[in-house]
Design a protein around this motif. Structure first.
Motif, PDB file in Angstrom:
ATOM      1  N   TYR A   1      -0.269   9.738  -1.966  1.00  0.00           N
ATOM      2  CA  TYR A   1       0.633  10.850  -1.657  1.00  0.00           C
ATOM      3  C   TYR A   1      -0.059  12.195  -1.824  1.00  0.00           C
ATOM      4  O   TYR A   1       0.180  13.116  -1.051  1.00  0.00           O
ATOM      5  CB  TYR A   1       1.908  10.782  -2.495  1.00  0.00           C
ATOM      6  CG  TYR A   1       2.832   9.677  -2.055  1.00  0.00           C
ATOM      7  CD1 TYR A   1       3.366   9.658  -0.768  1.00  0.00           C
ATOM      8  CD2 TYR A   1       3.171   8.642  -2.908  1.00  0.00           C
ATOM      9  CE1 TYR A   1       4.198   8.643  -0.346  1.00  0.00           C
ATOM     10  CE2 TYR A   1       4.008   7.621  -2.500  1.00  0.00           C
ATOM     11  CZ  TYR A   1       4.521   7.626  -1.219  1.00  0.00           C
ATOM     12  OH  TYR A   1       5.342   6.620  -0.803  1.00  0.00           O
TER      13      TYR A   1
ATOM     14  N   LEU B   1      -1.948  12.683   1.274  1.00  0.00           N
ATOM     15  CA  LEU B   1      -1.061  13.077   2.374  1.00  0.00           C
ATOM     16  C   LEU B   1      -0.703  14.559   2.278  1.00  0.00           C
ATOM     17  O   LEU B   1      -0.682  15.263   3.291  1.00  0.00           O
ATOM     18  CB  LEU B   1       0.220  12.235   2.359  1.00  0.00           C
ATOM     19  CG  LEU B   1       0.067  10.787   2.797  1.00  0.00           C
ATOM     20  CD1 LEU B   1       1.389  10.048   2.599  1.00  0.00           C
ATOM     21  CD2 LEU B   1      -0.385  10.699   4.232  1.00  0.00           C
ATOM     22  N   LYS B   2      -0.427  15.015   1.072  1.00  0.00           N
ATOM     23  CA  LYS B   2      -0.113  16.431   0.873  1.00  0.00           C
ATOM     24  C   LYS B   2      -1.308  17.294   1.293  1.00  0.00           C
ATOM     25  O   LYS B   2      -1.143  18.309   1.975  1.00  0.00           O
ATOM     26  CB  LYS B   2       0.242  16.678  -0.591  1.00  0.00           C
ATOM     27  CG  LYS B   2       0.666  18.078  -0.877  1.00  0.00           C
ATOM     28  CD  LYS B   2       1.053  18.226  -2.347  1.00  0.00           C
ATOM     29  CE  LYS B   2       1.372  19.680  -2.654  1.00  0.00           C
ATOM     30  NZ  LYS B   2       1.595  19.910  -4.060  1.00  0.00           N
ATOM     31  N   ASP B   3      -2.507  16.870   0.911  1.00  0.00           N
ATOM     32  CA  ASP B   3      -3.714  17.592   1.303  1.00  0.00           C
ATOM     33  C   ASP B   3      -3.878  17.604   2.824  1.00  0.00           C
ATOM     34  O   ASP B   3      -4.209  18.644   3.408  1.00  0.00           O
ATOM     35  CB  ASP B   3      -4.937  16.949   0.638  1.00  0.00           C
ATOM     36  CG  ASP B   3      -6.237  17.657   1.000  1.00  0.00           C
ATOM     37  OD1 ASP B   3      -6.331  18.882   0.784  1.00  0.00           O
ATOM     38  OD2 ASP B   3      -7.160  16.975   1.509  1.00  0.00           O
TER      39      ASP B   3
ATOM     40  N   GLU C   1      -1.522  17.402   5.099  1.00  0.00           N
ATOM     41  CA  GLU C   1      -0.519  18.321   5.663  1.00  0.00           C
ATOM     42  C   GLU C   1      -1.023  19.761   5.577  1.00  0.00           C
ATOM     43  O   GLU C   1      -0.915  20.516   6.552  1.00  0.00           O
ATOM     44  CB  GLU C   1       0.807  18.182   4.899  1.00  0.00           C
ATOM     45  CG  GLU C   1       1.502  16.852   5.067  1.00  0.00           C
ATOM     46  CD  GLU C   1       2.259  16.718   6.365  1.00  0.00           C
ATOM     47  OE1 GLU C   1       2.634  17.748   6.965  1.00  0.00           O
ATOM     48  OE2 GLU C   1       2.481  15.573   6.792  1.00  0.00           O
ATOM     49  N   GLU C   2      -1.565  20.129   4.428  1.00  0.00           N
ATOM     50  CA  GLU C   2      -2.065  21.492   4.247  1.00  0.00           C
ATOM     51  C   GLU C   2      -3.258  21.769   5.162  1.00  0.00           C
ATOM     52  O   GLU C   2      -3.367  22.854   5.747  1.00  0.00           O
ATOM     53  CB  GLU C   2      -2.446  21.711   2.785  1.00  0.00           C
ATOM     54  CG  GLU C   2      -1.250  21.728   1.852  1.00  0.00           C
ATOM     55  CD  GLU C   2      -1.618  21.666   0.374  1.00  0.00           C
ATOM     56  OE1 GLU C   2      -2.830  21.585   0.038  1.00  0.00           O
ATOM     57  OE2 GLU C   2      -0.682  21.674  -0.456  1.00  0.00           O
TER      58      GLU C   2
ATOM     59  N   PHE D   1      -3.978  20.266   8.067  1.00  0.00           N
ATOM     60  CA  PHE D   1      -3.525  20.355   9.457  1.00  0.00           C
ATOM     61  C   PHE D   1      -2.878  21.714   9.718  1.00  0.00           C
ATOM     62  O   PHE D   1      -3.113  22.327  10.759  1.00  0.00           O
ATOM     63  CB  PHE D   1      -2.538  19.236   9.796  1.00  0.00           C
ATOM     64  CG  PHE D   1      -3.152  17.871   9.881  1.00  0.00           C
ATOM     65  CD1 PHE D   1      -4.443  17.667  10.332  1.00  0.00           C
ATOM     66  CD2 PHE D   1      -2.419  16.756   9.506  1.00  0.00           C
ATOM     67  CE1 PHE D   1      -5.006  16.405  10.412  1.00  0.00           C
ATOM     68  CE2 PHE D   1      -2.967  15.485   9.578  1.00  0.00           C
ATOM     69  CZ  PHE D   1      -4.251  15.307  10.037  1.00  0.00           C
ATOM     70  N   ALA D   2      -2.042  22.177   8.785  1.00  0.00           N
ATOM     71  CA  ALA D   2      -1.389  23.483   8.959  1.00  0.00           C
ATOM     72  C   ALA D   2      -2.429  24.599   9.023  1.00  0.00           C
ATOM     73  O   ALA D   2      -2.298  25.528   9.828  1.00  0.00           O
ATOM     74  CB  ALA D   2      -0.395  23.727   7.832  1.00  0.00           C
TER      75      ALA D   2
ATOM     76  N   GLU E   1       0.494  27.148  10.982  1.00  0.00           N
ATOM     77  CA  GLU E   1       1.767  26.574  10.502  1.00  0.00           C
ATOM     78  C   GLU E   1       2.760  26.338  11.639  1.00  0.00           C
ATOM     79  O   GLU E   1       3.375  25.284  11.733  1.00  0.00           O
ATOM     80  CB  GLU E   1       2.369  27.510   9.450  1.00  0.00           C
ATOM     81  CG  GLU E   1       3.483  26.910   8.637  1.00  0.00           C
ATOM     82  CD  GLU E   1       3.002  25.969   7.561  1.00  0.00           C
ATOM     83  OE1 GLU E   1       3.681  24.947   7.336  1.00  0.00           O
ATOM     84  OE2 GLU E   1       1.950  26.228   6.956  1.00  0.00           O
TER      85      GLU E   1
ATOM     86  N   TYR F   1       1.597  23.480  14.014  1.00  0.00           N
ATOM     87  CA  TYR F   1       1.689  22.184  13.327  1.00  0.00           C
ATOM     88  C   TYR F   1       3.145  21.755  13.183  1.00  0.00           C
ATOM     89  O   TYR F   1       3.477  20.591  13.427  1.00  0.00           O
ATOM     90  CB  TYR F   1       0.992  22.241  11.964  1.00  0.00           C
ATOM     91  CG  TYR F   1       1.017  20.919  11.246  1.00  0.00           C
ATOM     92  CD1 TYR F   1       0.539  19.767  11.850  1.00  0.00           C
ATOM     93  CD2 TYR F   1       1.539  20.812   9.964  1.00  0.00           C
ATOM     94  CE1 TYR F   1       0.567  18.542  11.209  1.00  0.00           C
ATOM     95  CE2 TYR F   1       1.573  19.591   9.311  1.00  0.00           C
ATOM     96  CZ  TYR F   1       1.091  18.463   9.934  1.00  0.00           C
ATOM     97  OH  TYR F   1       1.132  17.257   9.293  1.00  0.00           O
ATOM     98  N   ASN F   2       4.020  22.678  12.836  1.00  0.00           N
ATOM     99  CA  ASN F   2       5.444  22.332  12.741  1.00  0.00           C
ATOM    100  C   ASN F   2       6.003  21.926  14.097  1.00  0.00           C
ATOM    101  O   ASN F   2       6.835  21.017  14.188  1.00  0.00           O
ATOM    102  CB  ASN F   2       6.244  23.490  12.140  1.00  0.00           C
ATOM    103  CG  ASN F   2       6.029  23.623  10.651  1.00  0.00           C
ATOM    104  OD1 ASN F   2       5.692  22.658   9.968  1.00  0.00           O
ATOM    105  ND2 ASN F   2       6.222  24.828  10.136  1.00  0.00           N
TER     106      ASN F   2
ATOM    107  N   ARG G   1       4.869  18.336  14.785  1.00  0.00           N
ATOM    108  CA  ARG G   1       5.678  17.399  13.986  1.00  0.00           C
ATOM    109  C   ARG G   1       7.071  17.233  14.604  1.00  0.00           C
ATOM    110  O   ARG G   1       7.579  16.122  14.726  1.00  0.00           O
ATOM    111  CB  ARG G   1       5.800  17.891  12.543  1.00  0.00           C
ATOM    112  CG  ARG G   1       4.514  17.809  11.741  1.00  0.00           C
ATOM    113  CD  ARG G   1       4.724  18.354  10.331  1.00  0.00           C
ATOM    114  NE  ARG G   1       5.864  17.746   9.677  1.00  0.00           N
ATOM    115  CZ  ARG G   1       5.819  16.594   8.994  1.00  0.00           C
ATOM    116  NH1 ARG G   1       4.673  15.955   8.880  1.00  0.00           N
ATOM    117  NH2 ARG G   1       6.900  16.111   8.440  1.00  0.00           N
TER     118      ARG G   1
END
Length: 157
Positions: free
Chosen positions: A114, A117-119, A121-122, A124-125, A130, A133-134, A137
């Motif tokens: 996890y 995964l958090k890393d 997400e950051e 990719f953003a 941001e 990327y949003n 998603r």
């Protein structure tokens, strides 16, 4: 007898792009877990980490979320039980059913995943911005919902 020509798209099919991204992400998860010292993990185990809830889940529910058979999910769960990552205990809501939960070691393994995964997400953003990327998603989620709706509409007719 002659063979017909297969139709061709003028660009790589969207489903192929999504599949390639999924395979790359799945492989990245396993490589990262190996780097973190969890050498026992393999790609087939990702399906459990993706479907097991924090408070535990029934194997049948996990299989349904993953879109695989109960037998296939059971096989992966048994492997992870043997590796001391998961445990199975009676479901307090239904004594006939088993609840799959993480062991202490499993919580450590899942936490590492996890955190990765958090890393991701950051990263990719940061890479795409941001907003983009949003949007990506959101579009992927909408496509999945749309395909499900089309299937349900077709099944109802």
């Amino acid at each position: 007898m002659s063979r017909g020509e297969l139709p061709r798209l003028d660009r790589k099919p969207f489903i192929a792009l999504v599949d390639r991204a999924n395979r790359a992400l799945q492989a990245d998860m396993v490589r990262t877990e190996h780097r973190d010292g969890h050498l026992e993990l393999k790609p087939a185990h990702n399906v459990v980490f993706a479907t097991l809830t924090r408070d535990g889940s029934r194997a049948a529910d996990m299989a349904a979320r993953a879109g695989i058979t109960r037998q296939s999910m059971g096989e992966v769960i048994r492997e992870l039980v043997a590796l001391d990552i998961l445990e199975m205990r009676p479901d307090p809501e239904d004594g006939r059913a088993k609840l799959v939960t993480y062991t202490e070691h499993g919580i450590e393994v899942a936490s590492d995943g996890y955190n990765h995964l958090k890393d991701l997400e950051e990263r990719f953003a940061a890479e795409f911005g941001e907003e983009d990327y949003n949007t990506a998603r959101d579009v992927l989620a909408r496509i999945a919902d749309l395909v499900d709706r089309w299937f349900e509409e077709q099944a109802a007719s």
